[in-house]
Design an enzyme around this catalytic site. Sequence first.
Site, PDB file in Angstrom:
ATOM      1  N   LYS A  51       0.847  -1.206   0.000  1.00 59.32           N
ATOM      2  CA  LYS A  51       0.000   0.000   0.000  1.00 59.32           C
ATOM      3  C   LYS A  51       0.877   1.249   0.000  1.00 59.32           C
ATOM      4  O   LYS A  51       0.594   2.222  -0.707  1.00 59.32           O
ATOM      5  CB  LYS A  51      -0.946  -0.012   1.212  1.00 59.32           C
ATOM      6  CG  LYS A  51      -2.081  -1.012   1.060  1.00 59.32           C
ATOM      7  CD  LYS A  51      -2.946  -1.136   2.296  1.00 59.32           C
ATOM      8  CE  LYS A  51      -3.953  -2.261   2.093  1.00 59.32           C
ATOM      9  NZ  LYS A  51      -4.915  -2.420   3.172  1.00 59.32           N
ATOM     10  N   GLN A  95      -4.980  -1.406   9.235  1.00 57.08           N
ATOM     11  CA  GLN A  95      -4.827  -2.726   8.615  1.00 57.08           C
ATOM     12  C   GLN A  95      -5.480  -3.804   9.485  1.00 57.08           C
ATOM     13  O   GLN A  95      -5.263  -3.859  10.698  1.00 57.08           O
ATOM     14  CB  GLN A  95      -3.331  -3.023   8.400  1.00 57.08           C
ATOM     15  CG  GLN A  95      -3.055  -4.298   7.622  1.00 57.08           C
ATOM     16  CD  GLN A  95      -3.632  -4.262   6.207  1.00 57.08           C
ATOM     17  OE1 GLN A  95      -3.702  -3.218   5.571  1.00 57.08           O
ATOM     18  NE2 GLN A  95      -4.063  -5.408   5.724  1.00 57.08           N
ATOM     19  N   ASP A 118     -11.217   2.958   3.529  1.00 53.11           N
ATOM     20  CA  ASP A 118     -11.458   1.507   3.428  1.00 53.11           C
ATOM     21  C   ASP A 118     -12.933   1.208   3.194  1.00 53.11           C
ATOM     22  O   ASP A 118     -13.294   0.092   2.826  1.00 53.11           O
ATOM     23  CB  ASP A 118     -11.002   0.808   4.723  1.00 53.11           C
ATOM     24  CG  ASP A 118      -9.722   0.015   4.541  1.00 53.11           C
ATOM     25  OD1 ASP A 118      -9.476  -0.457   3.409  1.00 53.11           O
ATOM     26  OD2 ASP A 118      -8.973  -0.130   5.513  1.00 53.11           O
TER      27      ASP A 118
HETATM   28  N1  LIG Z   1      -7.775  -2.296   6.352  1.00 55.23           N
HETATM   29  C1  LIG Z   1      -7.865  -3.359   5.534  1.00 55.23           C
HETATM   30  N2  LIG Z   1      -7.450  -4.549   5.949  1.00 55.23           N
HETATM   31  C2  LIG Z   1      -7.572  -5.614   5.110  1.00 55.23           C
HETATM   32  C3  LIG Z   1      -8.085  -5.458   3.795  1.00 55.23           C
HETATM   33  C4  LIG Z   1      -8.526  -4.182   3.397  1.00 55.23           C
HETATM   34  O1  LIG Z   1      -9.038  -3.962   2.271  1.00 55.23           O
HETATM   35  N3  LIG Z   1      -8.395  -3.149   4.295  1.00 55.23           N
HETATM   36  N4  LIG Z   1      -8.072  -6.527   2.899  1.00 55.23           N
HETATM   37  C5  LIG Z   1      -7.308  -7.714   3.216  1.00 55.23           C
HETATM   38  C6  LIG Z   1      -5.847  -7.679   2.886  1.00 55.23           C
HETATM   39  N5  LIG Z   1      -5.422  -6.806   1.780  1.00 55.23           N
HETATM   40  C7  LIG Z   1      -5.394  -5.485   1.975  1.00 55.23           C
HETATM   41  O2  LIG Z   1      -5.251  -4.969   3.037  1.00 55.23           O
HETATM   42  C8  LIG Z   1      -4.850  -7.344   0.588  1.00 55.23           C
HETATM   43  C9  LIG Z   1      -4.867  -8.692   0.314  1.00 55.23           C
HETATM   44  C10 LIG Z   1      -4.216  -9.193  -0.830  1.00 55.23           C
HETATM   45  C11 LIG Z   1      -3.547  -8.340  -1.687  1.00 55.23           C
HETATM   46  C12 LIG Z   1      -2.763  -8.822  -2.852  1.00 55.23           C
HETATM   47  O3  LIG Z   1      -2.290  -8.017  -3.615  1.00 55.23           O
HETATM   48  N6  LIG Z   1      -2.571 -10.123  -3.009  1.00 55.23           N
HETATM   49  C13 LIG Z   1      -1.713 -10.640  -4.037  1.00 55.23           C
HETATM   50  C14 LIG Z   1      -0.716 -11.601  -3.422  1.00 55.23           C
HETATM   51  C15 LIG Z   1       0.221 -10.912  -2.463  1.00 55.23           C
HETATM   52  C16 LIG Z   1       1.094 -11.894  -1.678  1.00 55.23           C
HETATM   53  O4  LIG Z   1       2.154 -12.247  -2.181  1.00 55.23           O
HETATM   54  O5  LIG Z   1       0.701 -12.271  -0.571  1.00 55.23           O
HETATM   55  C17 LIG Z   1      -2.549 -11.357  -5.095  1.00 55.23           C
HETATM   56  O6  LIG Z   1      -3.633 -11.866  -4.751  1.00 55.23           O
HETATM   57  O7  LIG Z   1      -2.092 -11.387  -6.220  1.00 55.23           O
HETATM   58  C18 LIG Z   1      -3.556  -6.998  -1.419  1.00 55.23           C
HETATM   59  C19 LIG Z   1      -4.193  -6.501  -0.294  1.00 55.23           C
HETATM   60  C20 LIG Z   1      -7.411  -7.997   4.711  1.00 55.23           C
HETATM   61  N7  LIG Z   1      -7.132  -6.844   5.480  1.00 55.23           N
END
Ligand SMILES: Nc1nc2c(c(=O)[nH]1)N[C@@H](CN(C=O)c1ccc(C(=O)N[C@@H](CCC(=O)O)C(=O)O)cc1)CN2
Length: 281
Positions: A51, A95, A118
Amino acid sequence: MQIIDGKKISQEIKDEVKEEVAQLKAEGKDIALAVIQVGADPASSVYVRNKKRACEYVGIESISYELPEETTQEELMAIVDKCNKDPKINGILVQLPLPKHLDEDEVLLAIDPKKDVDGFHPVSVGNMVIGEKGFLPCTPAGVIQLLKRSGVEIDGKECVVVGRSNIVGKPMAMLLLRENGTVTVCHSHTKDLKEVCKRADILVVAIGKPKFIDDSYVKDGAVVIDVGIHRNENNKLCGDVDYDKVAPKTSAITPVPGGVGPMTIAMLMKNCVESKKLFGE
Ligand SMILES: Nc1nc2c(c(=O)[nH]1)N[C@@H](CN(C=O)c1ccc(C(=O)N[C@@H](CCC(=O)O)C(=O)O)cc1)CN2
């Protein structure tokens, strides 16, 4: 079968955001996002780092609060309050998940709805439900963008959402409804889950169980969106959908990684711009 490329589409969105941020900067309007992490959960640390990188890429300042695991509710609430009052900060991100001793709902409720990038605050949820302007939750909003930008029509389609979490399942259903989909939400008490899923033209899976959905849950030619993300003992990522079994049956599918995940961060950047446009001085 089309593989829906979340990496590419999220990059497109970040580039659009970058242009908007540059335009706002030219008018003397800077954007800042407070990024609050409590503890050092490895997955959360990856997401927070990504982020902050995205902020840097699009030209948004990120103001980081890396708090120790043993942070108290009062200490966290005080930081949220400080960010609420700071006129320089346009968006606040806490987060999730928070360590177990902290009350997540109380923290999310304390965020000023004008800075709720968010989209988790009840005011944002209410605005989403009644179709008012406001912040949409990043992951479900990202799914809608994936569908639209891949040419998938939602209007009039049978949409089935598997999972009813506050962060994904429930808002996902609402956003599909806003696009005139006919929406069914499934959960642990759903009878004949397989049969319901098989009705879907668009199947969105956010159930939190690795490779739970196999080809027997999917209608020929359906579009399948996998919101799940799991890491196995070899550190390999997979989703809630058994991709190898399901993909050949679909007309389009998101992979894990590289599907929905990257969209979450791109949509957060979009919400930061929205915060400046809607509420910034
Ligand atoms: N405050 C927040 N917490 C959480 C959120 C959110 O939207 N706001 N969502 C999830 C986690 N998340 C963002 O925070 C998130 C999850 C996955 C990815 C992502 O890019 N995944 C990649 C793989 C990355 C890796 O190597 O692990 C993919 O799927 O290609 C980004 C953001 C829970 N918490």
